[in-house]
Write a protein that holds these residues in place. Structure first.
Motif, mmCIF file in Angstrom:
data_model
loop_
_atom_site.group_PDB
_atom_site.id
_atom_site.type_symbol
_atom_site.label_atom_id
_atom_site.label_comp_id
_atom_site.label_asym_id
_atom_site.label_seq_id
_atom_site.Cartn_x
_atom_site.Cartn_y
_atom_site.Cartn_z
ATOM 1 N N THR A 4 0.840 -1.199 0.000
ATOM 2 C CA THR A 4 0.000 0.000 0.000
ATOM 3 C C THR A 4 0.874 1.247 0.000
ATOM 4 O OG1 THR A 4 -1.768 -1.137 1.204
ATOM 5 C CG2 THR A 4 -1.770 1.265 1.290
ATOM 6 N N GLN A 86 -3.407 3.698 -2.496
ATOM 7 C CA GLN A 86 -3.343 2.639 -3.509
ATOM 8 C C GLN A 86 -2.844 1.353 -2.850
ATOM 9 O OE1 GLN A 86 -1.158 5.613 -4.232
ATOM 10 N NE2 GLN A 86 -3.148 6.560 -4.627
ATOM 11 N N THR A 87 -3.608 0.300 -3.024
ATOM 12 C CA THR A 87 -3.230 -1.014 -2.492
ATOM 13 C C THR A 87 -3.221 -2.020 -3.630
ATOM 14 O OG1 THR A 87 -4.141 -0.586 -0.281
ATOM 15 C CG2 THR A 87 -3.857 -2.888 -0.924
ATOM 16 N N LYS A 88 -2.139 -2.779 -3.718
ATOM 17 C CA LYS A 88 -2.008 -3.814 -4.745
ATOM 18 C C LYS A 88 -1.694 -5.157 -4.085
ATOM 19 C CE LYS A 88 -0.331 -0.738 -8.415
ATOM 20 N NZ LYS A 88 0.756 -0.489 -9.400
ATOM 21 N N TYR A 90 0.358 -8.171 -3.413
ATOM 22 C CA TYR A 90 1.813 -8.306 -3.434
ATOM 23 C C TYR A 90 2.252 -9.733 -3.775
ATOM 24 C CZ TYR A 90 6.426 -6.585 -1.837
ATOM 25 O OH TYR A 90 7.727 -6.162 -1.761
#
Length: 234
Positions: A4, A86-88, A90
């Motif tokens: 994030t 923004q969260t991706k 992982y």
């Protein structure tokens, strides 16, 4: 696992207070999860780091086993009507890491070692204060952490024959604050030194390296240390 990024609005008092207090920022990060995060041994845990690009651009990075909700941080220290985070996922990136991959990296860490003046004295944790010793701290841990710092191919300008690594040690900050334990009403003083490493590395052991990226490197992880992030190497 999730990665994030959140930009703090340094024009707001709430953001400036969080930047100045690693204890408060740790509490704010941990409040991003509905269930209290737990970790066992060297397994995945919540890690965070502040990157201050300039006085007006400060980024918070968080690596966590669960997806965070940073609504409270946006309201307190961001742009409530226009900002966000923004969260991706992982895990897909971590799964692609392979031996001999080369990456640019950034790590903020607490480079300490334990010393004692004689055998009868208990060991005391002491910080490395010079860039040379701070670099040695990282080099001593790199193999077990699953990577190696890339060595430069050109000769050292100082004439020494020691290895010359593609890494810069900078942005040292000495922190001191008082911490109150839940089981003890008295507060005790905490002092620590944070330094940032920017450089290039080569992956040696993908499994060990994934553990480093998700469980952190070194001490003081609750206070913004131990999180390493990667970017494509130029």
């Amino acid at each position: 696992m999730f990665l994030t990024r959140f930009r703090l609005n340094t024009a707001r008092m709430g953001a400036r207070r969080l930047i100045a207090s690693p204890q408060s920022l740790h509490a704010a990060v941990m409040s991003s999860f509905a269930q209290k995060p737990d970790h066992h041994g060297d397994g995945p845990r919540v890690l965070w780091r502040l990157d201050q690009q300039s006085r007006s651009e400060v980024l918070l990075y968080v690596v966590s086993p669960d997806r965070p909700d940073l609504t409270h941080l946006v309201e307190q220290a961001g742009w409530p009507t226009t900002g966000g985070w923004q969260t991706k996922a992982y895990a897909p990136f971590l799964a692609r890491l392979a031996a001999d991959d080369t990456w640019a990296f950034r790590l903020t860490a607490n480079p300490v070692h334990s010393i004692r003046r004689h055998d009868a004295e208990p060991t005391k944790r002491t910080v490395h204060v010079t860039p040379r010793h701070q670099l040695d701290w990282l080099l001593k841990r790199q193999t077990d952490a699953g990577f190696e710092i890339v060595e430069k191919t050109v000769r050292r300008p100082d004439g020494f024959l020691d290895a010359w690594h593609e890494v810069v040690v900078h942005n040292r900050s000495d922190l001191a604050f008082r911490k109150r334990n839940e089981s003890d009403a008295r507060a005790h003083k905490v002092t620590l030194t944070r330094v940032t490493y920017d450089g290039r590395l080569r992956v040696l052991d993908p499994h060990a390296f994934r553990r480093t990226l998700t469980s952190g490197l070194g001490k003081a992880k609750a206070y913004g240390c131990g999180l390493m992030t990667l970017a494509p190497a130029e």
